[in-house]
Write a protein that holds these residues in place. Structure first.
Motif, mmCIF file in Angstrom:
data_model
loop_
_atom_site.group_PDB
_atom_site.id
_atom_site.type_symbol
_atom_site.label_atom_id
_atom_site.label_comp_id
_atom_site.label_asym_id
_atom_site.label_seq_id
_atom_site.Cartn_x
_atom_site.Cartn_y
_atom_site.Cartn_z
ATOM 1 N N HIS A 1 0.851 -1.178 0.000
ATOM 2 C CA HIS A 1 0.000 0.000 0.000
ATOM 3 C C HIS A 1 0.895 1.239 0.000
ATOM 4 O O HIS A 1 2.077 1.183 0.403
ATOM 5 N N PRO A 2 0.460 2.364 -0.434
ATOM 6 C CA PRO A 2 1.276 3.589 -0.458
ATOM 7 C C PRO A 2 1.976 3.884 0.839
ATOM 8 O O PRO A 2 3.164 4.255 0.801
ATOM 9 N N MET B 1 7.021 4.089 -6.823
ATOM 10 C CA MET B 1 6.313 5.124 -6.067
ATOM 11 C C MET B 1 5.330 5.875 -6.964
ATOM 12 O O MET B 1 4.207 6.159 -6.563
ATOM 13 N N GLN B 2 5.760 6.175 -8.235
ATOM 14 C CA GLN B 2 4.848 6.854 -9.147
ATOM 15 C C GLN B 2 3.638 5.971 -9.477
ATOM 16 O O GLN B 2 2.500 6.446 -9.554
ATOM 17 N N THR B 3 3.949 4.673 -9.648
ATOM 18 C CA THR B 3 2.831 3.730 -9.904
ATOM 19 C C THR B 3 1.866 3.713 -8.728
ATOM 20 O O THR B 3 0.637 3.727 -8.897
ATOM 21 N N GLN B 4 2.407 3.664 -7.514
ATOM 22 C CA GLN B 4 1.541 3.646 -6.333
ATOM 23 C C GLN B 4 0.764 4.947 -6.199
ATOM 24 O O GLN B 4 -0.385 4.964 -5.782
ATOM 25 N N ILE B 5 1.430 6.056 -6.593
ATOM 26 C CA ILE B 5 0.718 7.339 -6.546
ATOM 27 C C ILE B 5 -0.449 7.322 -7.526
ATOM 28 O O ILE B 5 -1.570 7.757 -7.215
ATOM 29 N N ASP B 6 -0.178 6.764 -8.762
ATOM 30 C CA ASP B 6 -1.255 6.671 -9.746
ATOM 31 C C ASP B 6 -2.387 5.785 -9.231
ATOM 32 O O ASP B 6 -3.573 6.102 -9.383
ATOM 33 N N LEU C 1 -4.340 7.602 -6.664
ATOM 34 C CA LEU C 1 -5.293 8.533 -7.278
ATOM 35 C C LEU C 1 -6.503 7.795 -7.847
ATOM 36 O O LEU C 1 -7.642 8.255 -7.715
ATOM 37 N N ALA C 2 -6.212 6.638 -8.501
ATOM 38 C CA ALA C 2 -7.319 5.847 -9.046
ATOM 39 C C ALA C 2 -8.243 5.368 -7.931
ATOM 40 O O ALA C 2 -9.478 5.397 -8.051
ATOM 41 N N LEU C 3 -7.634 4.887 -6.816
ATOM 42 C CA LEU C 3 -8.455 4.454 -5.677
ATOM 43 C C LEU C 3 -9.250 5.613 -5.104
ATOM 44 O O LEU C 3 -10.404 5.448 -4.677
ATOM 45 N N SER C 4 -8.661 6.777 -5.087
ATOM 46 C CA SER C 4 -9.395 7.949 -4.590
ATOM 47 C C SER C 4 -10.599 8.239 -5.485
ATOM 48 O O SER C 4 -11.689 8.551 -4.995
ATOM 49 N N ASP C 5 -10.349 8.114 -6.823
ATOM 50 C CA ASP C 5 -11.468 8.333 -7.746
ATOM 51 C C ASP C 5 -12.564 7.283 -7.528
ATOM 52 O O ASP C 5 -13.760 7.601 -7.505
ATOM 53 N N LEU D 1 -16.401 7.673 -6.408
ATOM 54 C CA LEU D 1 -17.555 7.071 -7.089
ATOM 55 C C LEU D 1 -18.397 6.240 -6.130
ATOM 56 O O LEU D 1 -19.635 6.253 -6.192
ATOM 57 N N ILE D 2 -17.702 5.502 -5.250
ATOM 58 C CA ILE D 2 -18.438 4.687 -4.271
ATOM 59 C C ILE D 2 -19.265 5.574 -3.363
ATOM 60 O O ILE D 2 -20.433 5.269 -3.047
ATOM 61 N N HIS D 3 -18.689 6.679 -2.933
ATOM 62 C CA HIS D 3 -19.445 7.608 -2.087
ATOM 63 C C HIS D 3 -20.655 8.160 -2.848
ATOM 64 O O HIS D 3 -21.754 8.295 -2.282
ATOM 65 N N GLN D 4 -20.453 8.455 -4.136
ATOM 66 C CA GLN D 4 -21.582 8.939 -4.932
ATOM 67 C C GLN D 4 -22.666 7.864 -5.070
ATOM 68 O O GLN D 4 -23.864 8.150 -4.971
ATOM 69 N N GLU D 5 -22.204 6.606 -5.301
ATOM 70 C CA GLU D 5 -23.179 5.521 -5.402
ATOM 71 C C GLU D 5 -23.902 5.296 -4.082
ATOM 72 O O GLU D 5 -25.107 5.006 -4.061
ATOM 73 N N LEU D 6 -23.169 5.398 -2.977
ATOM 74 C CA LEU D 6 -23.819 5.268 -1.666
ATOM 75 C C LEU D 6 -24.864 6.359 -1.470
ATOM 76 O O LEU D 6 -25.962 6.096 -0.955
#
Length: 799
Positions: free
Chosen positions: A14-15, A112-117, A120-124, A128-133
Motif C-alpha cells: 500500500h502507499p 512510487m509513481q505507480t503507487q501514486i497513480d 489517485l485511481a483508488l481515490s477516484d 464514485l463509491i461515495h456517490q453511489e452510496l
C-alpha cells in the motif's frame, strides 16, 4: 560490508508501506555513502603515506649504491602499482554499487509513481463509491416513500374489494335516481355535481317520462330507451323468482320499443311500452302521439304490483325464519290499478301532470326493486329490504356461509339402484335429457341446456327426484341452522323461494378397452370425446349481461352413473373478483387439486367457486380392477326391441349445482314434453293431493333408486395424498398445455410435470375409492390469461 540487491527488496502493498520502504532505502544509501567517504579518506591517507614513504625512500637511497637504490625503488613501484590496482578495483566496485543504487532508486521512484497513480485511481473509485452510496440512500428513501404509497394503495384496494363483495346485483346494470322536487338533486347528483332537469326520474341516465318535452330536449328515443331498461329490470327480477307465475301479462324487453304481451281468453294483444317508430310495413315513421300509451303504463304497473306483492308475501311468510324485522314495503303503495292511492283508470290521457306523477312513483318502486339481491364473495345472499341497507347489510356481513362445508368431499355408494332393468331405464333417461356437449373449436363455452328444479317444486320424474335428494342432502341437513346477528337475533342463510337445484346429464364416449387418450393412433378425436374442458360453474346468463360479475352455486356435485371414463380434476382456483377487469388474478400456479375417477353410485361435492374439468390427455381413464360390472350393465334390452344398450361404453354423470338465494337466468325446469319421454317409473312419495306420478296405474310402485347419503358431514377419508413436481431435465419435459375459455378470456393452461407423472397420479387415484388429493409444486399447473374473447373472434372462426 555493502548490502546486496536481494537484501534491499521491498514488498509493495500500500502507499504508506512504499513510503516507509523508500525512507529505509534512502537511509541505507546514506550510510553506504558515508562508508564510501570514509573508505575514500582512508585511501587518500594511504596515498599520502605512500608519497611520504617514497619521499623518505628517495632521501634514504641517496647514500646507497645505485643497484640497491634501483632494487628498492623497483619494490616500491610494485607496491605502489599494486596499491593503485587495489584502489582502482575498489573504485570500480564502488562505482558499480553506486550504479546499482541509482538503478534501484530509479525502480523505487517508478514504483512510487505507480503507487501514486493507483492511489489517485483508488481515490477516484472511492469518490464514485461515495456517490453511489448517496444514490442508494436517495433510492432507499424513494423506495420507502413508494412502499408507503403502495401499502396505502393496497389498503385502498382491499377496502374496495370488501365493498364490492357486497354489491347489489340488480342495482349494477340499473342505476335509478329519484329527484324529490323541481330542480332538487339526490345524494348521487350532489356528490357528482350532476345537473337535474325538472323532476324526471332517471334509469341509467335516461329520463323516464310520460310525455316528450322538446324544450328540455326530451324526445321519443330517450323515453323509449328508458322504458326499455325498466322492462329489462322487470325481466331480471322475474328470473330471480321462478315461483312467481303470471300467465296473463308478459314483458318483452326489445329495442327500440319494449312490448307488453297480454294473453286473454278472447285473444292475445301486444302493447308498446313507449313510442312505436315503425308502421306495419316496417318503414320508419313518426307517430303523432306525444305520450306513452296509458294502457301500457297501466299494464306495467299491474305487473310491478304483482311482483312486489309476491316478494313481500315470500318475506312475510318466512319472516320468523329469515328476517329479524318486517321488510319495508315499496315507497309508494300499489295495486294492479292504482299507485300512491291514485286510480289510474280514472285518469285521462291529457292529464299530463297526473300521469307524470304515476311514472315518478313507478320509478321509485323500481329502485326499491333493484335492491333485491346481494353478491357476497361469489355467492348470492339475502337482502332484507331494510332502509339504509346500501351501506350496511347484516346478511352479507354477519357470518361466513355454512355451505360449502368442505373444499372437496367424496362419498362412495351414495346412490344405488334396485335392479338392472331400472338401472338401464335410468341411464336411458340420462341419454334422453342429455343436451350438453364438449365445446367445439369455435365455441367459447360448451353448449347445451341445464335444467332447474326450484326448492319447493315437486319432482315429476326420477331424475328430478334424484336432483332434489342431492339438494336436500346438502341443504336440508342444515335444518333450522341459524347464526347470531349482532343484535342477538338470528335468521337462515337462504330463501327456499329463490333456491333450488340446477341439474343436467353428461353422456360421453370413452376410449375403448381402457386405452388412454394419449395412445398412438389415428382416432385421437374419438378418444377425446369424454374430455370436459376446464371451466367454472356459474350463471353464464348473468355473466353475459355483467361480464365482471361471476355468481357461483354454493356447492357443485357430480354423481357417477358409470365405472368408466376420464376422472374429474378439481382445482383450488376461484374466479376473479369484480374489480379485476383484466382477470389477472387467474394468472399463476395452482397448488392444490383433487382427482376423482368414475365409480357407479359415487358422489363428489366441492366448492362451487372452484375451477374444474376432465382433461383426459393428462389424467386418463384407468380400468377399475376391483369393480365387476354386471352383464346387464354391459348389455341391456332397450324397451322390448332386444337391442344392445347404447350406454355400455359411455361415461354417464348427473351434475347438480346447489343454488341458494338465486336461480340461474337461463336455466329452466325440464319441459313437460321431455318429461313424458322418460321411462323410469316415478311417484312422489310425499303424500299430498297433487303428487306427481308417471308409472302405470295399478302397477306396484318400486322406488327406482336409493339415496344412501345420510351424513353429509362425514365424507370418505382420502387414504392418499400425492405430490406433483415440475418435470426434470432427465424426463421427457413438461407434458404440454391446453387452451380454454375462462371468464370470457383465452387462457393457456400449462401442465409442467411430465406426462408420465400425471398418468401415475391418475393410476393412484383409481385405487380404493377412486379419489385423491394432490399437492402441486409451483409450475405444475399454471394459468396464463390472454385476450378477451369477442364476438368478432367467433365470427372469424365460423368463416
Amino acid at each position: 560490508m555493502m548490502s546486496t540487491k536481494s537484501d534491499r527488496v521491498v514488498r509493495i502493498l500500500h502507499p504508506p508501506q512504499v513510503f516507509i520502504a523508500l525512507d529505509t532505502c534512502s537511509e541505507l544509501f546514506r550510510e553506504e555513502c558515508i562508508d564510501f567517504d570514509k573508505t575514500a579518506s582512508s585511501e587518500e591517507e594511504r596515498a599520502d603515506l605512500m608519497r611520504n614513504v617514497l619521499s623518505a625512500n628517495a632521501g634514504t637511497t641517496r647514500g646507497l649504491p645505485l643497484d640497491d637504490v634501483v632494487d628498492c625503488q623497483h619494490d616500491d613501484d610494485d607496491a605502489i602499482h599494486h596499491a593503485i590496482d587495489l584502489f582502482e578495483s575498489e573504485l570500480d566496485a564502488l562505482s558499480n554499487a553506486c550504479n546499482e543504487q541509482h538503478e534501484e532508486l530509479r525502480v523505487l521512484q517508478n514504483l512510487m509513481q505507480t503507487q501514486i497513480d493507483r492511489s489517485l485511481a483508488l481515490s477516484d473509485q472511492e469518490e464514485l463509491i461515495h456517490q453511489e452510496l448517496n444514490s442508494l440512500e436517495i433510492d432507499a428513501h424513494n423506495f420507502e416513500e413508494e412502499s408507503h404509497l403502495i401499502i396505502h394503495s393496497c389498503r385502498t384496494v382491499e377496502n374496495e374489494i370488501a365493498a364490492m363483495s357486497h354489491v347489489k346485483l340488480l342495482s349494477i346494470p340499473f342505476t335509478i335516481r329519484i329527484h324529490d322536487g323541481e330542480g332538487d338533486r339526490d345524494d348521487y347528483s350532489k356528490q357528482h355535481n350532476a345537473v337535474v332537469v325538472g323532476r324526471y326520474p332517471t334509469i341509467n341516465n335516461l329520463r323516464l317520462a310520460y310525455r316528450i318535452n322538446t324544450k328540455a330536449g326530451l324526445h321519443r328515443e330517450e323515453i323509449n330507451a328508458a322504458f326499455f331498461h325498466a322492462s329489462q329490470l322487470m325481466a331480471f327480477t322475474l328470473g330471480l323468482y321462478p315461483s312467481f307465475k303470471n300467465t296473463v301479462i308478459r314483458i318483452i324487453p326489445i329495442h327500440p320499443c319494449a312490448k307488453i304481451l297480454v294473453n286473454l281468453p278472447e285473444g292475445r294483444t301486444v302493447h308498446n311500452l313507449g313510442f312505436d317508430t315503425t308502421n306495419s310495413s316496417g318503414a320508419d315513421t313518426l307517430v303523432q302521439s306525444n305520450h306513452v300509451p296509458t294502457q301500457s303504463i297501466t299494464l306495467f304497473l299491474a305487473l310491478l304490483s304483482e311482483v312486489s306483492a309476491h316478494i313481500l308475501t315470500v318475506a312475510d311468510r318466512n319472516q320468523k325464519r329469515y328476517y329479524v324485522e318486517e321488510p319495508s314495503p315499496p315507497p309508494f303503495p300499489m295495486t294492479e290499478l292504482s299507485i300512491d292511492n291514485v286510480d289510474v283508470t280514472n285518469l285521462a290521457d291529457s292529464n299530463t301532470s297526473a300521469w307524470s306523477s304515476v311514472v315518478f312513483c313507478i320509478a321509485a318502486n323500481l329502485r326499491w326493486l333493484s335492491d333485491d339481491l346481494i353478491i357476497d364473495d361469489g355467492f348470492a345472499v339475502l337482502n332484507d329490504f331494510k332502509p339504509g341497507s346500501d351501506d350496511n347489510n347484516d346478511e352479507g356481513n354477519s357470518s361466513k356461509p355454512t355451505l360449502p362445508r368442505h373444499p372437496f368431499a367424496s362419498y362412495a355408494n351414495a346412490l344405488s339402484i334396485s335392479s338392472d332393468e331400472l338401472r338401464a331405464s335410468f341411464l336411458k333417461d340420462c341419454s334422453v335429457v342429455f343436451t350438453a356437449r364438449t365445446k367445439e373449436d369455435s365455441d367459447g363455452y360448451s353448449t347445451g341446456s341445464t335444467f332447474f328444479l326450484p326448492c319447493l317444486m315437486k319432482p315429476r320424474c326420477a331424475l328430478e327426484a334424484l336432483a332434489r335428494s342431492i339438494f336436500r342432502a346438502h341443504v336440508d341437513s342444515l335444518g333450522e341452522h341459524k347464526y347470531v346477528e349482532k343484535d342477538g337475533q338470528s335468521k337462515l342463510i337462504y330463501d327456499p323461494e329463490r333456491s333450488g337445484a340446477e341439474w343436467w346429464t353428461l353422456v360421453l364416449d370413452t376410449p375403448s378397452n381402457g386405452e388412454s387418450p394419449t395412445d398412438d393412433g389415428d382416432d385421437q378425436d374419438d378418444e377425446d370425446d369424454d374430455e370436459v374442458g376446464i371451466h367454472f360453474d356459474a350463471d353464464y346468463g348473468l355473466e353475459e349481461q355483467l361480464p365482471n360479475y361471476t355468481l357461483h352455486p354454493r356447492v357443485a356435485t357430480i354423481t357417477y352413473l358409470s365405472d368408466i371414463g376420464v376422472p374429474t380434476l378439481i382445482l383450488n382456483k376461484r374466479s376473479p373478483p369484480p374489480t379485476d377487469h383484466e382477470k389477472n388474478s387467474l394468472n399463476g400456479s395452482i397448488n392444490q387439486a383433487w382427482l376423482s375417477h368414475p365409480c357407479f353410485g359415487k358422489h363428489v361435492a366441492f366448492d362451487g367457486r372452484f375451477l374444474h374439468g376432465a382433461p383426459g390427455e393428462y389424467f386418463p381413464s384407468v380400468p377399475r380392477i376391483n369393480v365387476s360390472e354386471p352383464k346387464s350393465k354391459k348389455m341391456r334390452v332397450d324397451d322390448n326391441n332386444g337391442a344392445r344398450h347404447a350406454l355400455s361404453g359411455k361415461r354417464v354423470t348427473l351434475l347438480v349445482n346447489i343454488w341458494l338465494n338465486h336461480c340461474p337466468l337461463e336455466s329452466e325446469p325440464l319441459e313437460s314434453e321431455l318429461v313424458e319421454k322418460l321411462t323410469t317409473p316415478w311417484e312422489d312419495t310425499d303424500k299430498e293431493e297433487d303428487c306427481q306420478s308417471n308409472h302405470k296405474a295399478g302397477d306396484p310402485f318400486v322406488m327406482p333408486f336409493q339415496w344412501n347419503l345420510k351424513k353429509i358431514d362425514s365424507p370418505d377419508i382420502l387414504n392418499k395424498n400425492v405430490s406433483l413436481v415440475i418435470a426434470s431435465q432427465e424426463s421427457d419435459g413438461p407434458a404440454g398445455n391446453e387452451h380454454a375459455v375462462i371468464c370470457n378470456r383465452n387462457v393457456d393452461i400449462q401442465f409442467g410435470a411430465s406426462m408420465n407423472d400425471f398418468h401415475n397420479v391418475s393410476r393412484l387415484a383409481a385405487e380404493d375409492n377412486g379419489s385423491i388429493a394432490i399437492d402441486l409444486e409451483d409450475g405444475v399447473i399454471t394459468l396464463a390469461v390472454g385476450k378477451e374473447v369477442s364476438s368478432d373472434d367467433d365470427d372469424d372462426e365460423e368463416n
